[in-house]
Design a protein around this motif. Structure first.
Motif: not given
Lengths: 210, 210, 210, 210
Positions: C13-14, C17, C52, C61, C64
């Motif tokens: 995910k990181q 993003v 995602f 995200s 965020d």
DNA sequence: GATGAATGAGATTTCATTCAT
DNA sequence: GATGAATGAAATCTCATTCAT
């Protein structure tokens, strides 16, 4: 893995160009819509655009494909004939065999679209001229050889002789495109007669004159 | 008063078709926009639509206009020649004089557009075939006469002979459209040679055979 | 095993993003395509969609993530300063150290994208306001305390004082985003001067008036 | 006749840009569709494209329009004030009067879109920087003058002082865009206090130190 | 889990045609 | 009769998302 992918890619491109070709022969390049090409290719718009950047690219590709097949081969084979007459007859048979047969009307009509595009589209014209030049060169060699054998009048411009040969072919394709029922055989007979001296049966001009 | 009106109407129509013709030769029928035609004709869209119902009608009209001039006349004049050879030479000169000169490239390119449209558009094809048929009939009479005089091989299909003549003309227009610098004179020489028996200078086949 | 999985999940995910963040800073949220994000993340589309649910989720995200780091920490540390002036100077140094350094331009430009999105996207606005509120509350405590110490004019609305502080920070980030070569140090000097009373060196208004 | 036309043209352009502006403030540049702009402008797609070449051109125009009004005027008027304090107060009132009032939220949100675009779009950035530079120059003259009068600390970089002033304005617009209910008056009070020396009421540092 | 080809709705843009002035 | 602004259907092309392999 790359091989499969590349084969797939080529196959898809072919599939699309083939579909486009049908559409183009039917309606012409510009009136044909992408939707029609997609439908004919049985592919979604998105898929088609994965393989071609634009409609223009498909047109260019379709133009490129036209008769990409082996004019060279025909010439090479013809040259092996024992004499000029047989060579010319062989060439005529080979070329004109293309204007009939399944798919020929599609081809003939597509050619008209191509010519129209050539008159108007620099990119397409470039490719077209290049290809023509290659064949024309091959033909010219044949013509010059025939002149050296004293079979063709040496006073004639060989380039123009080649042009006349092209014209006899292209002009007939035009007629077949317009009326596919035009009979080919008697036309080929006339072409052979023209090129091998049996057309004119009348008196020859007094060589003293002119 | 109706006469003035009618003259005016015709003049305007001509103005529009001429403008359209230029555009069509430049870009082809379909990529040409009405705006371009209007601009070239120096008229507003509204004005153009007063004289033509639709773009299609302008295309049809432009196709109609092509070489509307006097193929018949040429034939009539040619027929007066004292012998076949002179007639053929006269015909060739007359026809090929059209592929050069001012405006000829525009004409040649427009013809390609017309051919493409003919392949694709039933209405245009109808008109085109009709016109072709008329000239073809005239030519055929000439060919048959030449055969009766024993100048052309009587074994040849006269229709196909006419087609070959057309092809030699149309095929060359195609080449001029693609490359306007193609020289016409040597080509005409070749055509004359083909038709009047001076092209092939080699041996004739043994008449015993075949 | 669930832990490994979870770590992996978070790492992926990181990665996504981060990639998206770069793209967003470069082109903005909406002009950035999923393909670009995938390419930047070195992942296939399918893979990205495993982590995602949608592009919108990635945008959320990415919003965020922005400055998720430790405004709180900065505040906590600042509060330990012996007096208001030193506290303000420490705060200023801490905050403005972020607008330079590697990656800072990307951050600054991404912030502009975030602000634009906040103006337009309820979900993002919600998250954004919440976070702002948290920091604003921390700041407000500091301001109130300074007022209690009689360092800041007690007549001023503490909320608005906080807003001014934010403005001095955000407004500068805007300028750095537009022109990354804008020098930070003299600006920070001005900010410190404004907040600690050394900016205005002219006469003070007659307290009798107003 | 050309005048009517030109007025019409300008009026239509304005109508379209205004409509687009509303849409942009509501949804951002890129998520706004041409259909939405057309609907808001009460015009057909074709009509809109008569006045703007592309959506991009509308965006550029909308960016251009933003606050095209008279920052210069404000500065000119401010400069007439008898002393620095009154000048600053006048300026603050003038500028901040814009962030309230009808249509202000639309403006404030549109500004955020503009900033985002500036970060990402070279053309828009160019125009933006240019305009900023003009105002910044005007402001700087004011700041320098204040320093010469010994009202502002002469040790401060005038450019950075200008930046701080911009920041206090832009940063507040950001907050108003996010939360239109943010009260303006107390904020303006803080700004005036900061700039005119009544913000910091605590002890000044020992001039012997530093 | 990963891939990336395929999908198809929807975006932008064009252009033949109309019609109020 | 003439104008040219306006229309809106339709064309080309894009891209978030899915799913068979």
């Amino acid at each position: 893995m790359p091989k499969v992918s590349e084969q797939h890619l080529e196959a898809r491109k072919q599939q699309i160009v083939d579909a486009a070709f049908q559409c183009f022969a039917r309606k012409g390049f510009h009136p044909t819509t992408m939707q029609e090409i997609c439908a004919e290719a049985d592919l979604s718009a998105g898929a088609v655009y994965r393989y071609f950047e634009s409609k223009q690219a498909i047109i260019a590709s379709a133009c490129d494909v036209t008769q990409e097949t082996s004019d060279q081969e025909l010439l090479a084979r013809a040259i092996e004939a024992p004499d000029t007459r047989q060579m010319l007859q062989g060439l005529a048979d080979a070329f004109f065999s293309r204007v009939d047969g399944p798919d020929a009307t599609v081809q003939n009509r597509a050619i008209l679209q191509l010519w129209a595009e050539v008159a108007v589209n620099d990119e397409v014209r470039g490719t077209f001229k290049e290809r023509e030049a290659t064949i024309a060169d091959g033909m010219r060699a044949i013509v010059v050889e025939a002149q050296e054998r004293d079979d063709f009048d040496v006073g004639l411009d060989s380039q123009s002789v080649v042009r006349a040969m092209f014209a006899l072919y292209d002009g007939f394709r035009l007629q077949k495109a317009i009326d596919p029922s035009t009979p080919t055989a008697p036309y080929v007979t006339v072409v052979k007669a023209l090129l091998t001296g049996s057309f004119w049966t009348g008196a020859m001009p007094d060589p003293a004159k002119t």
